[in-house]
Motif scaffolding. Structure first.
Motif, PDB file in Angstrom:
ATOM      1  N   LEU A  39      48.075  43.699  37.022  1.00  0.00           N
ATOM      2  CA  LEU A  39      47.602  44.636  38.042  1.00  0.00           C
ATOM      3  C   LEU A  39      46.083  44.685  38.168  1.00  0.00           C
ATOM      4  O   LEU A  39      45.547  44.706  39.270  1.00  0.00           O
ATOM      5  N   ALA A  40      45.381  44.684  37.019  1.00  0.00           N
ATOM      6  CA  ALA A  40      43.921  44.759  37.067  1.00  0.00           C
ATOM      7  C   ALA A  40      43.374  43.589  37.874  1.00  0.00           C
ATOM      8  O   ALA A  40      42.524  43.744  38.757  1.00  0.00           O
ATOM      9  N   ALA A  46      31.856  46.390  40.926  1.00  0.00           N
ATOM     10  CA  ALA A  46      31.972  47.420  39.898  1.00  0.00           C
ATOM     11  C   ALA A  46      33.287  47.249  39.137  1.00  0.00           C
ATOM     12  O   ALA A  46      33.315  47.286  37.893  1.00  0.00           O
ATOM     13  N   LEU A  47      34.394  47.016  39.854  1.00  0.00           N
ATOM     14  CA  LEU A  47      35.696  46.822  39.206  1.00  0.00           C
ATOM     15  C   LEU A  47      35.644  45.606  38.292  1.00  0.00           C
ATOM     16  O   LEU A  47      36.128  45.641  37.161  1.00  0.00           O
ATOM     17  N   ASP A  48      35.013  44.537  38.796  1.00  0.00           N
ATOM     18  CA  ASP A  48      34.917  43.306  38.028  1.00  0.00           C
ATOM     19  C   ASP A  48      34.175  43.538  36.724  1.00  0.00           C
ATOM     20  O   ASP A  48      34.581  43.049  35.669  1.00  0.00           O
ATOM     21  N   GLU A  49      33.075  44.310  36.794  1.00  0.00           N
ATOM     22  CA  GLU A  49      32.286  44.567  35.589  1.00  0.00           C
ATOM     23  C   GLU A  49      33.085  45.368  34.577  1.00  0.00           C
ATOM     24  O   GLU A  49      32.955  45.160  33.375  1.00  0.00           O
ATOM     25  N   ILE A  50      33.924  46.297  35.080  1.00  0.00           N
ATOM     26  CA  ILE A  50      34.712  47.112  34.154  1.00  0.00           C
ATOM     27  C   ILE A  50      35.852  46.289  33.557  1.00  0.00           C
ATOM     28  O   ILE A  50      36.105  46.315  32.361  1.00  0.00           O
ATOM     29  N   LEU A  51      36.519  45.507  34.420  1.00  0.00           N
ATOM     30  CA  LEU A  51      37.718  44.807  33.970  1.00  0.00           C
ATOM     31  C   LEU A  51      37.387  43.519  33.229  1.00  0.00           C
ATOM     32  O   LEU A  51      38.208  42.994  32.496  1.00  0.00           O
ATOM     33  N   ASN A  52      36.181  42.987  33.461  1.00  0.00           N
ATOM     34  CA  ASN A  52      35.818  41.698  32.883  1.00  0.00           C
ATOM     35  C   ASN A  52      34.547  41.869  32.062  1.00  0.00           C
ATOM     36  O   ASN A  52      33.455  41.710  32.565  1.00  0.00           O
ATOM     37  N   PRO A  53      34.701  42.220  30.755  1.00  0.00           N
ATOM     38  CA  PRO A  53      33.550  42.603  29.942  1.00  0.00           C
ATOM     39  C   PRO A  53      32.496  41.503  29.822  1.00  0.00           C
ATOM     40  O   PRO A  53      31.343  41.783  29.540  1.00  0.00           O
ATOM     41  N   LYS A  54      32.881  40.242  30.075  1.00  0.00           N
ATOM     42  CA  LYS A  54      31.929  39.151  29.923  1.00  0.00           C
ATOM     43  C   LYS A  54      30.765  39.268  30.896  1.00  0.00           C
ATOM     44  O   LYS A  54      29.694  38.728  30.680  1.00  0.00           O
ATOM     45  N   LEU A  55      31.007  39.997  32.034  1.00  0.00           N
ATOM     46  CA  LEU A  55      29.999  40.041  33.083  1.00  0.00           C
ATOM     47  C   LEU A  55      28.943  41.116  32.872  1.00  0.00           C
ATOM     48  O   LEU A  55      27.930  41.125  33.541  1.00  0.00           O
TER      49      LEU A  55
END
Lengths: 324, 322
Positions: free
Chosen positions: B234-235, B309-318
């Motif tokens: 889902l994320a 913003a969602l990407d930064e939260i869901l993808n810690p590498k960024l």
């Protein structure tokens, strides 16, 4: 790069092109009223010539394999039927007339937008988290979010209608007689400025964003750390170590985007009435000139497949890690 | 001695599940709130969303083609804040109602794109074998095709095919058939990248212990895909959907701009096409293109900011260092 890699890519491209030809055939037949409607549209065509065309196109024969093979054969010989909009000219002639302005616009525009986009993106990525990065990224995001045709309309209102610096439509002044070829180039050049500026601005934002993230990823690699540790100065790390590797994926992504680039160019041409494939497409859509649209789809799809193939091959040469 | 878990009734279980879910949402919101750009994007979307849901609050009743009351192509004034079009209609009114059309098409097309992509991607990844090979060949084909050009030919073919049939005059929940066709065509031409991403995620999820466990206790493949793989994707689906919305909105406006939209339900792209058709830029009528264009740019930017913003939260590498 091994020969097997090359062979595999070539076979894949050939299969894709074959599939595109098949899709094109079935779209053509799925057309409302069948292919004869394309000619029946034209009131100047008599029933007798429609019957003659039916026979010539083999429409009385079974759809598969006879009609399909005929179609493939005709396509291979550059015979795409006759345009409805352009007074029944052969489609291949119409496209041959309209393709060069598009090649000029897309070619120059791609060179300019790649140079500017990569420069802006690497400047932003190198100064990550500082004001040049924020400014460069904000500009790139804004340009990326703009439909390129809207950007063109705005430039047209400001620089052609408002300030009167550049002509607002076409590729040359109507009825102009040129004293020398220099005058001719200047005239076409002044018509080219606004569409070219639109194309360049419209695409550099995206390229800059891709380049920025690619550079940031490269700068996180261990070998950059090594370069820093041995005391190399920043500019040299960027130019000699980071940029060459960061540019590779960026250029590949741009090559893969050819279809998208051409699609954008179509609408920009329409805004400026640039006499290329884009203006032709919008006219063809309005007149439901299916033979033109079909040929355009085939032409652009094949170009995209070839661009992909080229990108794969170049990538295979440049990056020894690419294996089958 | 009974285990605590065994004494919970199904009602309590459900309540517990909802409590956990709510807790998850709260902690997500706490992290999202800290992304200033993301909050700004969300605010812009809320403004446009309100516009789309309650257009009459801002602009009075919709002015259709017959409703033009003023002079044509007049610049911004006190009565027409954003000027008028060639039929004397208020541009502000048209832009506000355009929000409903543009956002509806953008969101519905995105939903269908993601749905198609998720079904193909998860099925290919989970089932594997020949199904995977066939589905991925089709996906690759759609990835390589210039999909916008395909949409350009498919749209008139489909529109012409339904012309004259009873279908052509109907509508689905207030959306005209012409626009439904545009929605379907956007979905058909843009699902492939979602399918690729979800297949990769499914392949990695498939090897995890909880999927093995579900298989061992006899769950069917459909059950595993629906209840175990999908929730864990889902994320990724949400992050991908936000990106897809921008592409859908841009595709819709471009298709409308080249004359494939519905003038009776004008989207922002359709307004720009009307402006181009009457030669507004050449007449200096900048206000005609200003409001619809700015709306497209703002919505695109807002979705991009939310997506980042969602990407930064869901993808810690960024996340940014330091």
């Amino acid at each position: 790069m091994s020969g097997r890699y090359l062979a595999r890519k070539l076979v894949q491209a050939a299969i894709t092109i074959a599939l595109i030809v098949a899709v094109n055939f079935f779209l053509f037949r799925a057309m409302p009223g069948g292919p004869e409607r394309a000619i029946g549209h034209n009131p100047n065509v008599s029933a007798a010539s429609i019957a003659a065309l039916r026979e010539r196109w083999g429409l009385d024969k079974p759809l598969f394999p006879d009609q399909f093979l005929d179609y493939v054969n005709a396509s291979l010989h550059g015979d795409f039927g006759y345009s409805i909009k352009y007074q029944g000219q052969p489609v291949s002639d119409v496209i041959a007339q309209q393709i060069w302005p598009t090649v000029l616009l897309v070619g120059l525009g791609t060179i300019l937008s790649v140079i500017l986009g990569l420069t802006l993106g690497s400047a932003a990525g190198w100064r990550r988290g500082r004001w040049p990065d924020y400014l460069g990224t904000a500009v790139s995001q804004a340009l990326y979010a703009m439909p390129s045709f809207w950007l063109g309309m705005i430039l047209l209102v400001i620089f052609a209608t408002g300030l009167g610096w550049f002509p607002s439509f076409g590729m040359s002044t109507a009825g102009a007689v040129y004293g020398s070829w220099v005058d001719n180039v200047i005239d076409v050049g002044s018509h080219l400025v606004l569409p070219l500026a639109t194309f360049t601005l419209g695409y550099m934002g995206e390229y800059s964003l891709i380049m920025r993230s690619s550079l940031i990823e490269t700068l996180g690699e261990d070998y950059i750390m090594t370069a820093r540790a041995k005391g190399l100065e920043g500019g040299r790390i960027l130019r000699e170590h980071a940029l060459p590797n960061a540019m590779l994926p960026t250029v590949t992504i741009i090559a893969l985007n050819v279809g998208y680039i051409v699609a954008g160019a179509l609408t920009i041409e329409y805004v400026f009435s640039w006499p290329g494939l884009g203006t032709m497409t919008v006219d063809a859509l309005g007149a439901r000139d299916y033979p033109i649209l079909q040929a355009l789809f085939l032409l652009l799809s094949v170009c995209v497949v070839l661009a992909n193939l080229l990108a794969d091959i170049v990538y295979g040469f440049l990056d020894p890690r690419v294996k089958v | 001695m009974t285990a605590a878990g065994a004494t919970l009734s199904s009602g309590q279980l459900r309540a517990e599940r909802w409590r956990l879910r709510l807790q998850g949402w709260r902690s997500f919101w706490r992290r999202y709130r800290r992304k200033r750009a993301g909050v700004l994007g969300l605010a812009v979307l809320i403004v446009f969303g309100t516009m789309a849901l309650f257009p009459s609050l801002l602009a009075g009743p919709f002015q259709d083609v017959t409703a033009g009351t003023s002079d044509s192509l007049v610049g911004p004034s006190a009565t027409h804040l954003l000027g008028t079009d060639e039929l004397g209609r208020d541009i502000l009114n048209l832009t506000v109602y355009g929000a409903r059309t543009s956002l509806t098409i953008g969101l519905v097309a995105t939903f269908m794109t993601i749905f198609l992509g998720a079904v193909v991607g998860i099925a290919a990844g989970y089932i594997g074998g020949a199904v995977d090979t066939v589905l991925m060949r089709i996906t690759d084909f759609f990835l390589i095709l210039p999909t916008f050009v395909l949409a350009l030919i498919l749209a008139p073919i489909v529109l012409d095919s339904i012309k004259g049939t009873p279908l052509a005059s109907g509508d689905f929940f207030g959306v005209s058939v012409q626009l439904v066709v545009i929605i379907l065509i956007i979905a058909i031409t843009s699902w492939a990248s979602t399918a690729r991403i979800l297949r990769a995620q499914t392949l990695s999820l498939k090897e995890r212990a909880f999927v093995d466990r579900a298989r061992v206790i006899g769950s069917s493949s459909t059950h595993i895909m629906w209840r175990h793989i999908l929730p864990n994707c889902l994320a990724l689906i949400v992050a991908n959907a936000v990106l897809t919305v921008t592409i859908s909105i841009l595709t819709e406006s471009t298709l409308s701009f080249v004359g494939l939209g519905d003038p009776s339900q004008p989207s922002w792209g359709q307004l720009l096409e009307s402006a181009q058709a009457v030669g507004a830029p050449g007449l200096g009528a900048w206000w005609y293109t200003f409001a619809p264009g700015v709306s497209i740019v703002l919505v695109m930017l807002a979705f991009t900011l939310v997506g980042n913003a969602l990407d930064e939260i869901l993808n810690p590498k960024l996340s940014v260092r330091g």
